[in-house]
Design an enzyme around this catalytic site. Structure first.
Site, PDB file in Angstrom:
ATOM      1  N   ARG A 107     -58.685  12.593  52.177  1.00 31.58           N
ATOM      2  CA  ARG A 107     -59.839  11.827  52.658  1.00 31.58           C
ATOM      3  C   ARG A 107     -60.938  11.949  51.610  1.00 31.58           C
ATOM      4  NH1 ARG A 107     -58.551  11.081  58.116  1.00 31.58           N
ATOM      5  NH2 ARG A 107     -57.524  12.851  59.113  1.00 31.58           N
ATOM      6  N   TYR A 128     -69.275  20.368  56.220  1.00 29.79           N
ATOM      7  CA  TYR A 128     -68.046  21.124  56.444  1.00 29.79           C
ATOM      8  C   TYR A 128     -68.132  22.385  55.582  1.00 29.79           C
ATOM      9  CZ  TYR A 128     -65.311  17.323  58.663  1.00 29.79           C
ATOM     10  OH  TYR A 128     -64.827  16.357  59.507  1.00 29.79           O
ATOM     11  N   ARG A 131     -61.327  27.909  65.279  1.00 34.00           N
ATOM     12  CA  ARG A 131     -62.352  26.991  65.784  1.00 34.00           C
ATOM     13  C   ARG A 131     -61.837  26.100  66.906  1.00 34.00           C
ATOM     14  NH1 ARG A 131     -62.865  22.841  62.053  1.00 34.00           N
ATOM     15  NH2 ARG A 131     -61.956  21.410  63.566  1.00 34.00           N
ATOM     16  N   HIS A 169     -64.485  25.101  58.672  1.00 29.29           N
ATOM     17  CA  HIS A 169     -63.289  24.411  58.194  1.00 29.29           C
ATOM     18  C   HIS A 169     -62.463  25.236  57.210  1.00 29.29           C
ATOM     19  CE1 HIS A 169     -61.148  20.850  56.305  1.00 29.29           C
ATOM     20  NE2 HIS A 169     -61.037  20.580  57.589  1.00 29.29           N
ATOM     21  N   HIS A 219     -50.907  17.007  52.620  1.00 32.08           N
ATOM     22  CA  HIS A 219     -52.201  17.440  53.138  1.00 32.08           C
ATOM     23  C   HIS A 219     -52.842  18.477  52.210  1.00 32.08           C
ATOM     24  CE1 HIS A 219     -54.883  19.518  56.165  1.00 32.08           C
ATOM     25  NE2 HIS A 219     -55.138  18.263  56.452  1.00 32.08           N
TER      26      HIS A 219
END
Length: 739
Positions: free
Chosen positions: A425, A520, A616, A643, A485
């Site tokens: 992303r 983040y 989290r 994160h 990822h």
């Protein structure tokens, strides 16, 4: 008891019925020595023989209920009076937005699975019961959420100096006189009423849009008719400033302006009522897992378009809507009764983050300025510094610009032959992409692996990939059957350009996205160690040609030994504990879901290993059980999204640290390309130790998860200083980056 206290109590009223599951996912259910399947995992004694005592079966929280517990934790933050009021509004917005995506993906997936099982004639009672319990929990949280807005936040805004007009009937004549031209000029031209008539062609309802169901009575014939109106959300703001006779700040919803003006929209009718409704649609686009590369790129736009027309997973409506109007809507749009959920007067409250702030910065969350990385700034250049020593960034405590500077420098450095990066992303108009394009234009070999299957970012990834292609960047699209990822970048030197060092490796726990890096919290590690940069170069070669075989001795790569190494690291701690030696595991990540590693942690707990989990979001591991008595689960929710994934194993006092892009979920460990990097630099290891210690010491924003999925605040003990992790980390980071 005040209303605020009642709301907090309502958040803790939750039973444990149905919240645990005992199914095994990965690895398979163990078998007994006779070969028959045993419902219980075998427990080994010190001599390695199975225990004679039959243990209690390991259990796991339901995945979706666990996620809802996290979202409830977000909601709780909005009720804290110590949090600035506009930050509280933002938490309400996040809660609502999270729940919307939950219906788009998780509920949609559950309903699709049930439908498939019905078609196949398979048993589905367990799945239907799970979904029913999930929906009931959503309803409970929605009730608290609506009360948090209407009964807590609206009065708190009023006390702060902002009046919110939640009903147009409260408009004074002065307000109406000034609303009239606004409605006539700014709203009316964009309204498109649609008659509801089952004999006509059925219109389409867009998701993430607010509609009004309008009931009218014709003045002459007395006939009752029904229309729908979509709010023109792209043309007019959701919150409209209005004058107030008291001279205070005041706003109302666009919904109320339109309701006020309906008599002007339907001049031949009496308006007998108008009520909001909205739908959520299945957005879990089914991408052909066999497709990859150019074939997937060619088809991705068509696949994305299907998201807009997915099946309805939730129909929400104003609970004051009469039954007869609801029934007209249900029949007109073929809404399944089980998809109908009550709401309140105002829906889609993720828009609360758009409420203007006329009061100033004092009413918003203060974000301290990023600290200066003194040690790196004192070096002659980014590359020169990393050639001398490993380095780390912890964003947003340190600015993301250091990575951007490195990429720009690499694009101009004659030592550099190639730059390779994974894109999962990225920001729109990404500075990272700009730096790569400049490097390619300057003659560097630039390769970007673009993951087109990154949910909700498929289109942006495709557009940026096409832009890079036009400027000479080599693009490698998604692999068939896999998502990449991993968040990695390698700057490769020319042959013998830097003796003994093939390049610089960058490992990150989050995306290379300068915009999300502002809120983040992620760790990036930079190293020129040949064992790490060399293996990362090998990983990129594998991504370019998956047919080649490869193995890794230092970095952990999913599907290439990562799970096996995780299991062996836990087994080492188990062995240490059984010998009576110190044994401890600390894991910080977003989600813990895969039952194979959870079972390993249960066994470690039974052996006496002390385990701290900073999770989290989703956590299927159940604390507070005989098999988890040495495990505690802590949640941190604050101004930044936690994160960073950091894994720590005591390992006989050697203290092993890894940072990773991977959560311990089935999809990450078995169906993606993920990467975890060992941390070898002593100063960075000491820094990460301090980071984990600060997180574990939080007594302001930390909550302890219990066996009923409740988030219990960790209260400071008498005389104990207050420790708020995300503020304390500024001091920790500042000390780390000093020269």
């Amino acid at each position: 008891m005040n209303y605020f206290t009642k709301l907090l109590k309502a958040l803790s009223r939750k039973g444990s019925s149905g919240q645990v599951q005992t199914e095994k996912e990965t690895p398979p259910v163990p078998t007994s020595s006779s070969g028959s399947v045993s419902p219980f995992p075998e427990i080994q004694t010190e001599d390695g023989l199975p225990s004679e005592a039959q243990p209690e079966p390991y259990r796991y929280f339901g995945r979706d209920l666990s996620w809802l517990s996290f979202n409830e934790r977000v909601l709780t933050e909005s009720l804290k009076k110590t949090v600035p009021i506009y930050a509280r509004l933002n938490f309400l917005s996040i809660f609502s937005s999270n729940l919307e995506e939950f219906y788009q993906i998780r509920v949609a997936g559950a309903k699709a699975l049930i439908a498939r099982r019905k078609r196949d004639g398979r048993d589905l009672e367990d799945r239907e019961c799970e979904l029913k319990e999930v929906i009931e929990e959503v309803k409970r949280q929605e009730t608290v959420f609506r009360s948090a807005w209407e009964d807590v936040m609206v009065p708190d805004l009023k006390a702060a100096g902002i009046d919110i007009y939640t009903d147009f009937k409260d408009f004074t004549p002065k307000i109406e006189a000034l609303v009239a031209p606004f409605f006539r000029e700014e709203v009316f031209p964009f309204l498109q009423p649609t008659l509801l008539d089952t004999s006509l062609v059925r219109t389409f309802i867009r998701d993430k849009r607010i509609y009004l169901a309008v009931r009218l009575r014709h003045r002459e014939s007395g006939e009752t008719v029904y229309y729908i109106l979509k709010l023109p959300f792209t043309k007019v703001p959701r919150f409209i400033p209005i004058p107030d006779a008291k001279g205070r700040y005041a706003y109302t919803f666009l919904d109320e302006i339109i309701k006020w003006g309906l008599p002007k929209v339907f001049p031949a009718y009496d308006v007998t009522g108008a009520w909001s409704f909205k739908v959520s649609r299945d957005a879990d686009v089914i991408i052909d897992e066999d497709e990859g590369g150019e074939q997937l790129a060619e088809n991705i736009e068509e696949m994305i378009s299907k998201r807009k027309i997915g099946a309805i997973t939730r129909f929400q409506y104003d609970d004051e809507m009469p039954t007869e109007v609801l029934e007209v809507l249900r029949k007109s749009y073929a809404i399944n009764p089980e998809d109908i959920l009550e709401g309140r007067r105002h829906l889609k409250l993720q828009d609360l983050n758009q409420l203007p702030n006329p009061l100033g910065k004092a009413y918003e969350q203060e974000h301290p300025s990023a600290v200066v990385h003194e040690r790196w700034d004192a070096s002659p250049g980014r590359i020169a510094h990393i050639l001398k020593e490993d380095e780390a960034l912890y964003v947003p405590y340190v600015s993301f610009k250091y990575l951007l500077d490195l990429l720009i420098e690499a694009g101009n450095d004659p030592l550099v032959k190639a730059i390779k990066l994974t894109q999962y992303r990225v920001a729109e108009d990404s500075e990272v992409i700009d730096a790569l394009i400049k490097a390619a234009s300057g003659g560097k070999e630039v390769t970007v692996f673009v993951e087109l299957k990154a949910r909700f970012d498929e289109e942006n990834n495709l557009l940026t990939a096409q832009r890079m292609t036009r400027h000479g960047v080599k693009i490698i699209y998604s692999l068939p059957k896999l998502k990449v990822h991993a968040k990695t970048c390698v700057i490769e030197f020319g042959k013998d350009a830097v003796p003994g060092k093939p390049g610089i490796a960058v490992f990150s726990t989050g995306n290379f996205n300068e915009k999300t890096a502002r809120f983040y919290s992620d760790v990036l590690i930079f190293t020129s160690r040949p064992e790490l940069s060399g293996e990362l170069i090998r990983l990129f070669r594998y991504l370019e040609d998956p047919s080649q075989d490869c193995s890794f001795d230092h970095i952990l790569v999913a599907r290439k030994g990562m799970v096996e190494r995780i299991h062996s690291l836990i087994d080492y701690e188990i062995d240490q504990a059984r010998k009576g030696l110190p044994a401890k595991i600390t894991l910080k990540m977003n989600s813990l879901e895969e039952t194979g590693v959870i079972e390993k942690l249960y066994r470690a707990s039974e052996a006496g290993v002390k385990i701290d989990l900073l999770i989290r979001g989703i956590c299927r591991l159940i604390p507070g059980q005989p098999f988890s008595k040495n495990i505690r689960v802590i949640r941190l929710v604050d101004m930044y999204l936690e994160h960073a994934r950091i894994w720590n194993f005591h390992h006989g006092g050697e203290e092993l640290f890894f940072i990773s892009s991977a959560d311990w979920m089935s999809r990450n460990l078995y169906r993606r390309i993920e990467c975890a990097a060992p941390v070898y630099d002593p100063k960075i290891k000491a820094f990460l130790r301090k980071v984990l210690d600060v997180c574990l010491s939080d007594n302001v924003n930390a909550t302890l998860l219990d066996e009923n999925l409740r988030n219990n605040p960790i209260e400071p003990k008498a005389g104990e200083p207050l420790i708020r992790t995300q503020m304390e980390l500024y001091h920790t980071v500042r000390d780390f980056v000093k020269k």
